[in-house]
Design a protein around this motif. Structure first.
Motif, PDB file in Angstrom:
ATOM      1  N   VAL A   1      -5.381   0.046  -2.251  1.00 55.70           N
ATOM      2  CA  VAL A   1      -5.069   0.174  -0.825  1.00 55.70           C
ATOM      3  C   VAL A   1      -5.819  -0.913  -0.078  1.00 55.70           C
ATOM      4  O   VAL A   1      -7.052  -0.925  -0.055  1.00 55.70           O
ATOM      5  CB  VAL A   1      -5.450   1.572  -0.283  1.00 55.70           C
TER       6      VAL A   1
ATOM      7  N   ASN B   1     -10.143  -0.879  -2.996  1.00 57.75           N
ATOM      8  CA  ASN B   1      -9.863  -1.872  -1.956  1.00 57.75           C
ATOM      9  C   ASN B   1     -10.450  -3.212  -2.399  1.00 57.75           C
ATOM     10  O   ASN B   1     -11.633  -3.483  -2.174  1.00 57.75           O
ATOM     11  CB  ASN B   1     -10.469  -1.429  -0.623  1.00 57.75           C
TER      12      ASN B   1
ATOM     13  N   ASP C   1       0.821  -1.214   0.000  1.00 54.38           N
ATOM     14  CA  ASP C   1       0.000   0.000   0.000  1.00 54.38           C
ATOM     15  C   ASP C   1       0.853   1.262   0.000  1.00 54.38           C
ATOM     16  O   ASP C   1       0.534   2.242  -0.685  1.00 54.38           O
ATOM     17  CB  ASP C   1      -0.916   0.018   1.223  1.00 54.38           C
TER      18      ASP C   1
ATOM     19  N   MET D   1       0.691   4.400  -2.655  1.00 51.57           N
ATOM     20  CA  MET D   1       0.355   5.779  -2.299  1.00 51.57           C
ATOM     21  C   MET D   1       1.465   6.747  -2.705  1.00 51.57           C
ATOM     22  O   MET D   1       1.197   7.823  -3.251  1.00 51.57           O
ATOM     23  CB  MET D   1       0.064   5.861  -0.796  1.00 51.57           C
TER      24      MET D   1
ATOM     25  N   ILE E   1      -4.131  11.030  -4.724  1.00 48.54           N
ATOM     26  CA  ILE E   1      -4.909   9.862  -5.169  1.00 48.54           C
ATOM     27  C   ILE E   1      -6.304  10.310  -5.595  1.00 48.54           C
ATOM     28  O   ILE E   1      -7.061  10.866  -4.797  1.00 48.54           O
ATOM     29  CB  ILE E   1      -5.012   8.816  -4.041  1.00 48.54           C
TER      30      ILE E   1
ATOM     31  N   ALA F   1      -9.225   5.437  -4.794  1.00 49.35           N
ATOM     32  CA  ALA F   1      -8.634   4.333  -4.030  1.00 49.35           C
ATOM     33  C   ALA F   1      -9.514   3.098  -4.201  1.00 49.35           C
ATOM     34  O   ALA F   1     -10.734   3.161  -4.058  1.00 49.35           O
ATOM     35  CB  ALA F   1      -8.515   4.697  -2.556  1.00 49.35           C
TER      36      ALA F   1
ATOM     37  N   LEU G   1      -8.236   6.863   4.553  1.00 50.11           N
ATOM     38  CA  LEU G   1      -7.862   7.388   3.247  1.00 50.11           C
ATOM     39  C   LEU G   1      -8.858   8.400   2.686  1.00 50.11           C
ATOM     40  O   LEU G   1      -8.474   9.325   1.962  1.00 50.11           O
ATOM     41  CB  LEU G   1      -7.688   6.227   2.256  1.00 50.11           C
TER      42      LEU G   1
ATOM     43  N   LYS H   1      -7.054  11.561   0.640  1.00 46.32           N
ATOM     44  CA  LYS H   1      -6.777  11.230  -0.761  1.00 46.32           C
ATOM     45  C   LYS H   1      -6.175  12.394  -1.529  1.00 46.32           C
ATOM     46  O   LYS H   1      -5.215  12.233  -2.284  1.00 46.32           O
ATOM     47  CB  LYS H   1      -8.067  10.767  -1.465  1.00 46.32           C
TER      48      LYS H   1
END
Length: 463
Positions: free
Chosen positions: A98, A121, A76, A80, A116, A119, A107, A111
């Motif tokens: 992430v 997941n 992660d 990032m 970012i 994101a 996050l 962000k």
């Protein structure tokens, strides 16, 4: 578009494969020679060896002029930093995978300062997908559209089902009057069909239905497959997916047992999920499963790091008659074998992640056209279900569907007009503002205008 993928693991390779097939200019960054060699030999991509978080590797890959950067390494922190560095170099849009539970929680607030834009997941998305299946055990997969007002479900045709061996045009009025549609079919040999009235379902086919949840529920009741709510779940493997899934199931009031072979992980799960029962042991050990009465649970979910173990113990659970069995497997070649053996619900985190990112990439590419609001891979990745919002750029508005000539392998499955959900017939038409749900086989649809046969002239833009 110019797209850079950092990390050539399962997710990175799958993305590179799909995006290169859609004729994007794809560059892959990785530190491993074998991964880069595989991508270079099998895909139409450029390869750069290096650390994706380093300025030198990103500059060599052309991050300063990239339309999209996708950071999908196993770390992660690297993802990032990669997004932050790429954004500073001039990349237009950044996506970071992430996975850490603590990072994921924080996050949303950070962000922007981390550079970012999106994101992803995979573990949380996979857990949500599994929880849907447990809420409706009859289905092999469930996808949602229009904020849950429309659902797409898959199921396997069994011996004795009234729908088997009869063309759809000959089905009873009870079926035809339900607010749902059979929108895709996958044969046991892997053939994918977008059905019409002449299509005849066969035993072993996996059919996909789309429509209002009430219509789908009514169909399964007619089929005799309506099952009661599940109350208990047995999960093998205590990784991140299990963590997210258990948290969801506990909120739904289910009893959850988790078997994990790593003691430190067991202690952590016991600490953060005190309502769950965490067992230290090998979930692939048949003796342990019998001791813990695993096969008496309403649901059995196998989420270890080994696809082979997941499939073998899940097939054992199917043979023991567990109501709902779900296995995690990222290898598509295993899915067909498992389906043939009777295991219907197989979840692929890499495909779920790829679908989410492909939706975003196509949306960026088609920023001036109709807006894509959902994309799901179905039929083991060989077809797609997509949701668009029609607007003033959409051709053939107001033209009856029977007068349109669509590309082969495309079906307009649902229209949502002024809040009303419509299973369309030949007299239906698309107007600006409508939500359009379609199913596509072998087409990378970016815009609603991509569904029409190229030889067809715009019939007009009737409002």
């Amino acid at each position: 578009m110019k797209i850079i993928i950092v990390g050539d693991g399962k997710v990175g390779y799958t993305l590179a494969e799909h995006l290169s097939q859609e004729e994007h200019n794809v560059t892959v960054i990785d530190t491993r020679d074998d991964a880069l060699r595989r991508a270079s030999e099998a895909l139409d991509v450029m390869c750069v060896k290096g650390n994706g978080a380093s300025i030198s590797a990103l500059m060599e890959a052309g991050a300063h002029s990239a339309d999209v950067i996708i950071a999908a390494t196993s770390m992660d922190e690297v993802n990032m930093i990669c997004c932050l560095t790429a954004k500073q170099l001039g990349a237009k849009f950044t996506i970071a995978r992430v996975r850490n539970v603590e990072y994921a929680m924080d996050l949303s607030k950070r962000k922007k300062e981390l550079g970012i834009d999106l994101a992803i997941n995979p573990e949380n998305a996979t857990a949500v997908e599994i929880s849907r299946l447990l809420r409706f055990p009859t289905a092999t997969n469930i996808e949602t559209f229009c904020r849950g007002r429309v659902e797409l479900m898959g199921f396997r045709v069994r011996e004795g089902d009234f729908i088997a061996n009869q063309p759809l045009s000959a089905q009873t009025g009870k079926i035809r009057n339900l607010p749902m549609l059979i929108c895709a079919a996958e044969r046991e040999d892997g053939e994918v069909i977008i059905p019409d009235g002449s299509f005849t379902p066969q035993v072993g086919d996996r059919l996909y239905l789309v429509g209002q949840p009430a219509g789908l529920n009514a169909f399964f009741r007619l089929l005799g497959r309506h099952t009661s709510k599940l109350h208990s779940a047995f999960i093998v493997g205590g990784g991140r997916i299990s963590h997210y899934l258990t948290a969801i199931l506990l909120k739904l009031g289910m009893r959850v047992k988790i078997v994990e072979r790593d003691m430190d992980r067991c202690l952590h799960l016991s600490d953060v999920l005190p309502q769950a029962m965490v067992i230290h042991g090998d979930g692939t050990d048949q003796e342990l499963l019998e001791e813990e009465n695993a096969m008496a649970s309403d649901a059995f979910i196998s989420l270890t790091d080994r696809d082979e173990d997941n499939l073998i113990i899940s097939l054992y659970a199917v043979q023991q008659g567990v109501t709902k069995v779900v296995a995690k497997s990222n290898r598509q070649n295993y899915a067909g074998i498992a389906h043939a053996a009777g295991l219907d619900s197989i979840i692929s985190p890499k495909l779920i992640t790829a679908s989410q990112i492909l939706q975003v990439v196509r949306g960026i590419q088609n920023s001036k056209g109709s807006v894509m609001t959902a994309l799901y891979k179905i039929c083991d990745g060989h077809a797609e279900a997509l949701e668009f919002i029609a607007n003033e750029t959409t051709h053939n508005r107001g033209v009856p569907l029977k007068d349109l000539r669509l590309k082969k392998g495309i079906l307009i499955a649902v229209l949502v007009h002024e809040g009303q959900i419509i299973i369309p017939d030949g007299s239906s038409s698309i107007t600006a503002g409508d939500t359009v749900i379609l199913v596509s086989r072998n087409h990378g649809i970016l815009d609603l205008n991509d569904i029409y046969d190229e030889s067809m002239l715009d019939l007009g833009a009737v409002q």
